[in-house]
Design a protein around this motif. Structure first.
Motif, mmCIF file in Angstrom:
data_model
loop_
_atom_site.group_PDB
_atom_site.id
_atom_site.type_symbol
_atom_site.label_atom_id
_atom_site.label_comp_id
_atom_site.label_asym_id
_atom_site.label_seq_id
_atom_site.Cartn_x
_atom_site.Cartn_y
_atom_site.Cartn_z
ATOM 1 N N SER A 91 14.215 12.675 -15.283
ATOM 2 C CA SER A 91 14.182 11.007 -15.840
ATOM 3 C C SER A 91 14.110 10.343 -17.196
ATOM 4 N N SER A 92 13.015 10.596 -17.766
ATOM 5 C CA SER A 92 13.148 9.605 -18.985
ATOM 6 C C SER A 92 14.130 10.143 -19.757
ATOM 7 N N LEU A 93 14.478 11.046 -20.100
ATOM 8 C CA LEU A 93 16.534 11.280 -20.872
ATOM 9 C C LEU A 93 17.382 10.485 -20.063
ATOM 10 N N LEU A 94 16.992 11.301 -18.979
ATOM 11 C CA LEU A 94 18.017 10.390 -18.284
ATOM 12 C C LEU A 94 18.190 8.551 -18.381
ATOM 13 N N MET A 95 17.351 8.132 -17.948
ATOM 14 C CA MET A 95 16.908 6.499 -17.733
ATOM 15 C C MET A 95 17.228 6.470 -19.384
ATOM 16 N N LYS A 96 16.994 6.749 -20.964
ATOM 17 C CA LYS A 96 17.176 6.332 -22.141
ATOM 18 C C LYS A 96 19.047 6.918 -21.841
ATOM 19 N N MET A 97 20.104 7.942 -21.423
ATOM 20 C CA MET A 97 20.884 7.690 -21.155
ATOM 21 C C MET A 97 21.760 6.630 -20.352
ATOM 22 N N GLY A 98 21.208 5.478 -19.357
ATOM 23 C CA GLY A 98 21.928 5.011 -18.301
ATOM 24 C C GLY A 98 22.459 5.654 -17.275
ATOM 25 N N VAL A 99 21.876 6.697 -17.368
ATOM 26 C CA VAL A 99 23.045 7.916 -15.764
ATOM 27 C C VAL A 99 21.997 7.277 -15.055
ATOM 28 N N ALA A 100 22.706 7.129 -13.362
ATOM 29 C CA ALA A 100 22.818 6.059 -11.926
ATOM 30 C C ALA A 100 21.754 7.587 -11.729
ATOM 31 N N PRO A 101 20.190 7.389 -11.525
ATOM 32 C CA PRO A 101 19.912 5.958 -10.011
ATOM 33 C C PRO A 101 19.573 5.266 -11.357
ATOM 34 N N PHE A 102 19.054 5.710 -12.642
ATOM 35 C CA PHE A 102 18.321 3.893 -14.389
ATOM 36 C C PHE A 102 20.135 3.179 -14.244
ATOM 37 N N ILE A 124 27.210 6.565 -29.597
ATOM 38 C CA ILE A 124 26.315 7.250 -30.566
ATOM 39 C C ILE A 124 24.284 7.595 -30.197
ATOM 40 N N ASN A 125 24.164 6.301 -29.277
ATOM 41 C CA ASN A 125 22.634 5.931 -28.743
ATOM 42 C C ASN A 125 22.742 6.949 -27.441
ATOM 43 N N LYS A 126 23.455 7.770 -26.886
ATOM 44 C CA LYS A 126 23.529 8.621 -26.053
ATOM 45 C C LYS A 126 23.591 10.462 -27.009
ATOM 46 N N VAL A 127 23.624 10.482 -27.867
ATOM 47 C CA VAL A 127 24.098 11.991 -28.725
ATOM 48 C C VAL A 127 22.604 12.588 -28.370
ATOM 49 N N ALA A 128 21.780 12.147 -28.821
ATOM 50 C CA ALA A 128 19.889 12.603 -29.189
ATOM 51 C C ALA A 128 19.389 13.085 -27.019
ATOM 52 N N PRO A 129 19.842 12.082 -26.232
ATOM 53 C CA PRO A 129 19.100 12.409 -24.875
ATOM 54 C C PRO A 129 19.907 14.059 -24.206
ATOM 55 N N ILE A 130 21.470 13.736 -24.790
ATOM 56 C CA ILE A 130 22.375 15.080 -23.989
ATOM 57 C C ILE A 130 22.260 16.167 -24.630
ATOM 58 N N THR A 131 21.483 16.075 -26.417
ATOM 59 C CA THR A 131 21.777 17.130 -27.025
ATOM 60 C C THR A 131 19.991 17.199 -26.061
ATOM 61 N N ILE A 132 18.953 16.743 -26.248
ATOM 62 C CA ILE A 132 17.615 17.207 -25.329
ATOM 63 C C ILE A 132 17.833 17.465 -24.135
ATOM 64 N N MET A 133 18.798 16.761 -23.314
ATOM 65 C CA MET A 133 18.495 17.386 -22.208
ATOM 66 C C MET A 133 19.369 18.813 -21.928
ATOM 67 N N SER A 134 20.653 19.021 -23.058
ATOM 68 C CA SER A 134 20.953 21.014 -23.062
ATOM 69 C C SER A 134 19.792 22.034 -23.037
ATOM 70 N N TYR A 135 18.595 21.300 -23.722
ATOM 71 C CA TYR A 135 17.359 22.517 -23.776
ATOM 72 C C TYR A 135 17.200 23.074 -21.861
ATOM 73 N N MET A 136 17.286 21.681 -21.275
ATOM 74 C CA MET A 136 16.462 21.588 -20.744
ATOM 75 C C MET A 136 17.366 22.979 -18.788
ATOM 76 N N LEU A 137 16.238 23.455 -18.144
ATOM 77 C CA LEU A 137 17.007 24.356 -17.344
ATOM 78 C C LEU A 137 17.505 24.293 -16.191
ATOM 79 N N SER A 138 16.734 23.463 -15.625
ATOM 80 C CA SER A 138 16.973 23.059 -14.328
ATOM 81 C C SER A 138 18.458 22.372 -13.330
ATOM 82 N N SER A 139 19.078 22.712 -12.770
ATOM 83 C CA SER A 139 20.528 21.995 -12.607
ATOM 84 C C SER A 139 19.726 20.569 -12.306
ATOM 85 N N MET A 140 21.464 20.235 -12.011
ATOM 86 C CA MET A 140 21.945 18.689 -11.956
ATOM 87 C C MET A 140 22.974 18.453 -11.156
#
Length: 324
Positions: A91-102, A124-140
């Motif tokens: 949720s924190s990473l999605l909030m940083k990326m500005g993805v719905a519903p955040f 450019i500002n979304k590169v770091a959260p996306i890379t960290i999100m790729s470490y997560m295992l759960s489905s979205m």
């Protein structure tokens, strides 16, 4: 023109923070990198506009809340309790990326930014959260479908070019999140979409475009109008432009993994977004006079290069085959 040394320093520390988050294997260092990039980006947002100060404060508050949530998830992870920290971190990473519903905060922040800073925030500002999100295992999957539908439907009623590009970025994040486990593929998708967004940002700066009616009622040369329409259609995913090829790459992966329901929702969302761009393009063409359409024009070198890049579909098809 004098070089603004403060902005150069903040841009350097901003890039250092992103690289630190991407290359670290420690959650604390990842968090430190995100904080460095956030603190460095805020001074870059400030301009002569009064609304830029409001945008900076909103950005700081939202990023601080998401960073606190990330730190809380990391603490629960370290405690090794029976808590599900995965949702907090995500949720924190999605909030940083500005993805719905955040996503509501990014729409208000983007209005106070200059076009080049808008481009940095959406790419450019979304590169770091996306890379960290790729470490997560759960489905979205559910979140991805919600994000795509919400962004495409909300873009129908927009009059601001900045907000339309923001909704387009949010919708394209759905495609990135689907292929986020395939590092090379999401990097190619994100890079090509960033190039298209950069083209649109350059046109916004050159032609001083802020609202939709400025594109429709513009008195530019026919070559300039065609260039704007081609880039907008490419961002929407109109074949045979390069924007279609990157989306086709994702759709092919979804077909191979048998994600048919998600595939249908993503195609529906893309068609809605395509309708917005086509409506704008058709109205612009209708308003252009017949004599302007029949006049021969000389295209500049930069315009020619942008059109060539948009039409480079055949190399992209070969690239998709190699990635598979």
């Amino acid at each position: 023109m004098k070089a603004n040394l403060s902005k150069i320093m903040f841009m350097n520390t901003f890039m250092v923070g992103i690289m630190m988050s991407i290359s670290s294997n420690n959650w604390i260092l990842i968090w430190c990198g995100l904080e460095i990039s956030m603190i460095s980006f805020i001074p870059l947002m400030v301009s002569k506009k009064i609304i830029s100060a409001e945008s900076s404060i909103k950005y700081f508050i939202v990023q601080s809340v998401s960073s606190s949530l990330l730190m809380l998830g990391m603490l629960i992870m370290i405690m090794k309790g029976g808590y599900n920290y995965d949702y907090m971190v995500k949720s924190s990473l999605l909030m940083k990326m500005g993805v719905a519903p955040f996503h509501n905060w990014i729409l208000t922040v983007i209005e106070g930014l200059k076009p080049h800073m808008m481009f940095i925030m959406l790419t450019i500002n979304k590169v770091a959260p996306i890379t960290i999100m790729s470490y997560m295992l759960s489905s979205m999957i559910l979140l991805i479908c919600l994000n795509a539908l919400m962004a495409s439907i909300m873009s129908i009623n927009q009059n601001s070019v900045k907000k339309l590009l923001t909704y387009s970025s949010i919708m394209n994040m759905s495609f990135v999140l689907i292929i986020i486990k395939l590092n090379l593929m999401w990097t190619v998708y994100f890079l090509l979409y960033s190039i298209l967004l950069l083209m649109m940002t350059i046109l916004m700066i050159n032609f001083k475009i802020i609202y939709m009616n400025q594109i429709i009622m513009t008195n530019n040369k026919m070559s300039s109008n065609i260039l704007i329409w081609m880039i907008m259609l490419s961002m929407g995913g109109m074949p045979p432009l390069v924007g279609f090829s990157i989306k086709y790459m994702v759709l092919q992966v979804m077909i191979n993994t048998k994600m048919y329901l998600t595939l249908s929702i993503m195609i529906l969302a893309s068609l809605i977004m395509m309708m917005v761009y086509l409506r704008l393009t058709f109205i612009s063409m209708m308003n252009s006079s017949l004599s302007l359409k029949l006049v021969s024009y000389n295209m500049k070198y930069s315009s020619t290069m942008m059109l060539i890049m948009n039409f480079s579909l055949i190399p992209m098809i070969f690239l998709m085959k190699l990635l598979n």
